[in-house]
Design a protein around this motif. Sequence first.
Motif, mmCIF file in Angstrom:
data_model
loop_
_atom_site.group_PDB
_atom_site.id
_atom_site.type_symbol
_atom_site.label_atom_id
_atom_site.label_comp_id
_atom_site.label_asym_id
_atom_site.label_seq_id
_atom_site.Cartn_x
_atom_site.Cartn_y
_atom_site.Cartn_z
ATOM 1 N N PRO A 353 11.090 -2.939 0.439
ATOM 2 C CA PRO A 353 11.241 -2.221 -0.837
ATOM 3 C C PRO A 353 11.007 -3.116 -2.051
ATOM 4 O O PRO A 353 10.393 -2.683 -3.033
ATOM 5 C CB PRO A 353 12.688 -1.712 -0.781
ATOM 6 N N ALA A 354 11.492 -4.367 -1.994
ATOM 7 C CA ALA A 354 11.266 -5.281 -3.109
ATOM 8 C C ALA A 354 9.780 -5.579 -3.277
ATOM 9 O O ALA A 354 9.260 -5.666 -4.402
ATOM 10 C CB ALA A 354 12.053 -6.573 -2.899
ATOM 11 N N HIS A 355 9.073 -5.736 -2.159
ATOM 12 C CA HIS A 355 7.631 -5.961 -2.210
ATOM 13 C C HIS A 355 6.927 -4.783 -2.884
ATOM 14 O O HIS A 355 6.059 -4.972 -3.746
ATOM 15 C CB HIS A 355 7.099 -6.159 -0.789
ATOM 16 N N LEU A 356 7.296 -3.564 -2.511
ATOM 17 C CA LEU A 356 6.639 -2.392 -3.080
ATOM 18 C C LEU A 356 6.953 -2.257 -4.566
ATOM 19 O O LEU A 356 6.095 -1.823 -5.353
ATOM 20 C CB LEU A 356 7.083 -1.132 -2.335
ATOM 21 N N ASN A 357 8.154 -2.623 -4.984
ATOM 22 C CA ASN A 357 8.467 -2.597 -6.406
ATOM 23 C C ASN A 357 7.662 -3.638 -7.180
ATOM 24 O O ASN A 357 7.256 -3.393 -8.316
ATOM 25 C CB ASN A 357 9.967 -2.818 -6.623
ATOM 26 N N MET A 358 7.419 -4.779 -6.560
ATOM 27 C CA MET A 358 6.566 -5.785 -7.209
ATOM 28 C C MET A 358 5.128 -5.294 -7.285
ATOM 29 O O MET A 358 4.429 -5.545 -8.273
ATOM 30 C CB MET A 358 6.666 -7.115 -6.467
#
Length: 438
Positions: A353-358
Amino acid sequence: MFRTAYAPQSVWTDVPSLGIAMHARVWPGDTTYEVIPVVLVHGLGLSSRSMVPLGRRLAALGYEVLAPDLPGFGSSPAPVDAPWPAGSDVRAQADQLLAWMDARNIRKAVLFGNSLGVQAVVDLAVRFPHRVERLVLAGPPPDPAYRTPLSQYAHVLMNMPFEAPSLNPIMQADYASCGIPRMVQQLRRTVRDPIEQRLPAVQAPALVIRGEHDQALSQAWAEEFTRLLPDGRLVVIEGAAHNVQYTAARVTARLMHAFLQGALTSDAAAAADGVVVPRLADTRDPLAAPKPISTRLHGMLDYATALLCLTLPRALGCSPRTQQVLATNGMMALGYSLFTDYELGAARKIPMPAHLNMDAAGGVQLLLASATVLRGAPAPERLAVAALGLFHLFAAASTQMPMGPARLVPVAAGRRHPPMGTEPGTNEPAPARDFAPA
């Protein structure tokens, strides 16, 4: 199909004691478990919009589900006699919820609370135990380690990178709708709530849910919180953060179904490493928007686009500023891709999820760059940068986010409880169910 399957009804209910009509999203369900409804209570500044993914999946499992907008939030106005900005304390919010239940003629319910909603439903359960069948407490605050408005809100912000990218626009819209002054006032009135003093008086069986990456609820406080409950269970959902009802709705619904049907016992912790809801092999959710990009394919796209950004602009003779913008984007994408926890990650430290937000943040930055810092660049270069930004946004929205498994944490023995609405020993635990497309 996912747009219409188990879509909620928008229902307004006059609440005479508050002098207003409260709005709620309602799912009638298929009457399988309609005798005792499930009420979903949102957190600080949010509304029933954040409950829609969970509500749809519980309705698909056969439950009658209602998600009210508490007064002053979402579509519900503040009580008529409340001074602006009308930020309620915990007791007042619990009373408002009870008044709405009375107006809806809900004599007893399963109460699900997220974040600040946990405080309201616990207060209601302690003072009116006959109105509560069971409690599901997701991301309970406030952690004694940071009971100040500033530190509490800082931890709320820290959660955003770990939520689904589509939740952040909903949160910002809800925050704008209720107004920052109301949010601040309610946060000041609720952050020092000594909830631990009320937990031993909770009579209803309770399920405490923590997302693995929840920044507002530490594992230590989650275990202590559960230990204080006379009949509590703690489950951690891997891959999820604070708002499990949205980011991990499918796992949360299956977990609640197991709990409500009496299938979560202390024996489960000894079997299969405590897994009570496994990670589903089939990532296609019939009640969610189609997500055609797997994590493996996303990783391949990450490295391919990073390589193109670092090599192609120079080879094509693009302007120096365009080369700088794309090279910066490529280096950043390459860096966090190497550290992402997916098949092609090297260090695997960054949750998906953090990757997709980045990715989404990078897409927005490229769109802004095409309209600002590249204003003097040739039109084809600006269009190419904007197209890459749109591609990042598309990839962030179309990539699967595997959630789970959900593991039972052995905190305390607790009391074995029967399925909801039954007497002890009269029913066997219900079999596991999943959602059927409408």
